[in-house]
Scaffold this motif. Structure first.
Motif, PDB file in Angstrom:
ATOM      1  N   UNK A  98       9.877  41.653  45.350  1.00  0.00           N
ATOM      2  CA  UNK A  98      11.228  42.042  45.679  1.00  0.00           C
ATOM      3  C   UNK A  98      11.488  42.119  47.108  1.00  0.00           C
ATOM      4  N   UNK A  99      12.721  42.061  47.661  1.00  0.00           N
ATOM      5  CA  UNK A  99      13.051  42.242  49.030  1.00  0.00           C
ATOM      6  C   UNK A  99      14.094  43.334  49.282  1.00  0.00           C
ATOM      7  N   UNK A 100      14.888  43.530  48.111  1.00  0.00           N
ATOM      8  CA  UNK A 100      15.958  44.565  48.176  1.00  0.00           C
ATOM      9  C   UNK A 100      15.254  46.083  48.185  1.00  0.00           C
ATOM     10  N   UNK A 101      15.493  46.784  49.114  1.00  0.00           N
ATOM     11  CA  UNK A 101      15.018  48.032  49.540  1.00  0.00           C
ATOM     12  C   UNK A 101      14.845  48.788  48.285  1.00  0.00           C
ATOM     13  N   UNK A 102      15.724  49.207  47.483  1.00  0.00           N
ATOM     14  CA  UNK A 102      15.294  49.832  46.182  1.00  0.00           C
ATOM     15  C   UNK A 102      14.311  49.317  45.370  1.00  0.00           C
ATOM     16  N   UNK A 103      14.511  47.953  45.412  1.00  0.00           N
ATOM     17  CA  UNK A 103      13.345  47.441  44.338  1.00  0.00           C
ATOM     18  C   UNK A 103      11.924  47.517  44.932  1.00  0.00           C
ATOM     19  N   UNK A 104      11.912  47.499  46.266  1.00  0.00           N
ATOM     20  CA  UNK A 104      10.738  47.510  46.738  1.00  0.00           C
ATOM     21  C   UNK A 104      10.112  49.128  46.763  1.00  0.00           C
ATOM     22  N   UNK A 105      10.923  50.021  46.913  1.00  0.00           N
ATOM     23  CA  UNK A 105      10.491  51.306  46.665  1.00  0.00           C
ATOM     24  C   UNK A 105      10.267  51.740  45.234  1.00  0.00           C
ATOM     25  N   UNK A 106      11.019  51.138  44.514  1.00  0.00           N
ATOM     26  CA  UNK A 106      10.657  51.302  43.016  1.00  0.00           C
ATOM     27  C   UNK A 106       9.370  50.772  42.645  1.00  0.00           C
ATOM     28  N   UNK A 107       8.955  49.591  42.947  1.00  0.00           N
ATOM     29  CA  UNK A 107       7.762  49.103  42.870  1.00  0.00           C
ATOM     30  C   UNK A 107       6.673  49.615  43.214  1.00  0.00           C
ATOM     31  N   UNK A 108       6.601  50.351  44.507  1.00  0.00           N
ATOM     32  CA  UNK A 108       5.644  51.029  45.254  1.00  0.00           C
ATOM     33  C   UNK A 108       5.559  52.064  44.394  1.00  0.00           C
ATOM     34  N   UNK A 109       6.583  52.811  43.902  1.00  0.00           N
ATOM     35  CA  UNK A 109       6.554  54.325  43.224  1.00  0.00           C
ATOM     36  C   UNK A 109       5.950  54.160  41.764  1.00  0.00           C
ATOM     37  N   UNK A 110       6.040  53.074  41.338  1.00  0.00           N
ATOM     38  CA  UNK A 110       5.481  52.475  39.730  1.00  0.00           C
ATOM     39  C   UNK A 110       4.057  52.402  40.097  1.00  0.00           C
ATOM     40  N   UNK A 111       3.480  51.904  41.230  1.00  0.00           N
ATOM     41  CA  UNK A 111       2.189  51.588  41.476  1.00  0.00           C
ATOM     42  C   UNK A 111       1.401  52.180  42.725  1.00  0.00           C
ATOM     43  N   UNK A 112       1.649  53.362  42.808  1.00  0.00           N
ATOM     44  CA  UNK A 112       1.082  54.290  43.986  1.00  0.00           C
ATOM     45  C   UNK A 112      -0.348  53.973  44.482  1.00  0.00           C
ATOM     46  N   UNK A 113      -1.168  53.653  43.698  1.00  0.00           N
ATOM     47  CA  UNK A 113      -2.600  53.592  43.788  1.00  0.00           C
ATOM     48  C   UNK A 113      -3.065  52.313  43.601  1.00  0.00           C
ATOM     49  N   UNK A 114      -2.209  51.301  43.378  1.00  0.00           N
ATOM     50  CA  UNK A 114      -2.489  49.921  43.286  1.00  0.00           C
ATOM     51  C   UNK A 114      -2.585  49.194  44.546  1.00  0.00           C
ATOM     52  N   UNK A 115      -4.063  49.039  44.989  1.00  0.00           N
ATOM     53  CA  UNK A 115      -3.952  48.262  46.492  1.00  0.00           C
ATOM     54  C   UNK A 115      -3.352  47.047  46.532  1.00  0.00           C
ATOM     55  N   UNK A 116      -3.349  46.448  45.533  1.00  0.00           N
ATOM     56  CA  UNK A 116      -2.738  44.974  45.819  1.00  0.00           C
ATOM     57  C   UNK A 116      -1.015  45.097  45.858  1.00  0.00           C
ATOM     58  N   UNK A 117      -0.555  45.994  45.156  1.00  0.00           N
ATOM     59  CA  UNK A 117       0.931  46.349  45.327  1.00  0.00           C
ATOM     60  C   UNK A 117       1.111  46.987  46.597  1.00  0.00           C
ATOM     61  N   UNK A 118       0.485  48.182  46.795  1.00  0.00           N
ATOM     62  CA  UNK A 118       0.712  48.729  48.143  1.00  0.00           C
ATOM     63  C   UNK A 118       0.548  47.916  49.480  1.00  0.00           C
ATOM     64  N   UNK A 119      -0.512  46.778  49.627  1.00  0.00           N
ATOM     65  CA  UNK A 119      -0.650  46.122  50.730  1.00  0.00           C
ATOM     66  C   UNK A 119       0.579  45.052  50.648  1.00  0.00           C
ATOM     67  N   UNK A 120       1.037  44.605  49.314  1.00  0.00           N
ATOM     68  CA  UNK A 120       2.061  43.651  49.433  1.00  0.00           C
ATOM     69  C   UNK A 120       3.521  44.195  49.624  1.00  0.00           C
ATOM     70  N   UNK A 121       3.754  45.580  49.737  1.00  0.00           N
ATOM     71  CA  UNK A 121       5.050  46.352  49.906  1.00  0.00           C
ATOM     72  C   UNK A 121       5.125  46.898  51.227  1.00  0.00           C
ATOM     73  N   UNK A 122       3.895  47.598  51.715  1.00  0.00           N
ATOM     74  CA  UNK A 122       3.789  48.234  52.785  1.00  0.00           C
ATOM     75  C   UNK A 122       3.520  47.267  53.980  1.00  0.00           C
TER      76      UNK A 122
END
Length: 153
Positions: free
Chosen positions: A2-26
């Motif tokens: 996702x590129x929509x800011x709310x969707x990006x934050x939602x994806x991060x919050x649902x995967x706080x400790x998943x390195x693949x997700x964190x590195x993809x959205x941060x």
């Protein structure tokens, strides 16, 4: 991704400790501010307090938090955005693993998302309550006003 800011934050919050997700959205140079910009005394109790940088800081800070507390409840009550800014509000309940003390706190998070990446995050909570979950014993003598009688906390 996702590129929509709310969707990006939602994806991060649902995967706080998943390195693949964190590195993809941060973003690689993202700033993470937890509770304050820098406080050496608070940092002894809550080592994630202060300013840190990059996706690994997000993982390390949250990883350390969840080794010290059992997350009993985490509720997002409101999330909204304007341009690159996303605000998240809610409350949580943690139980300290060391002493078994349960604390509740409201929280707020400000996140800036640019080009689908978190570039800034500021997390605020009731630091007094969360730090107190590790308080084994002792008191403070506090005087809040000039001329007022000090009291023990």
């Amino acid at each position: 991704m996702p590129t929509n800011p709310i969707e990006v934050v939602g994806q991060w919050m649902q995967n706080l400790l998943d390195p693949d997700v964190v590195y993809s959205v941060v973003a690689p140079d993202a700033t993470y501010v937890s509770l304050n910009t820098e406080d050496a005394e608070l940092n002894k109790i809550l080592p994630w307090a202060g300013t840190s940088y990059g996706p690994q800081a997000f993982l390390d800070n949250l990883g350390t938090m969840f080794t010290r507390w059992d997350n009993q409840e985490f509720n997002v009550t409101t999330m909204f955005g304007s341009d690159e800014n996303v605000a998240v509000f809610g409350d949580f309940r943690y139980k300290s693993n060391s002493l078994g003390k349960v604390v509740s706190s409201p929280f707020s998070i400000l996140v800036k998302v640019i080009d689908g990446k978190v570039t800034y995050l500021q997390f605020l909570e009731d630091s007094y309550a969360t730090a107190a979950s590790f308080r084994k014993d002792g008191t403070w003598t506090v005087q809040t006003e000039v001329g007022a009688e000090p009291f023990l906390v």
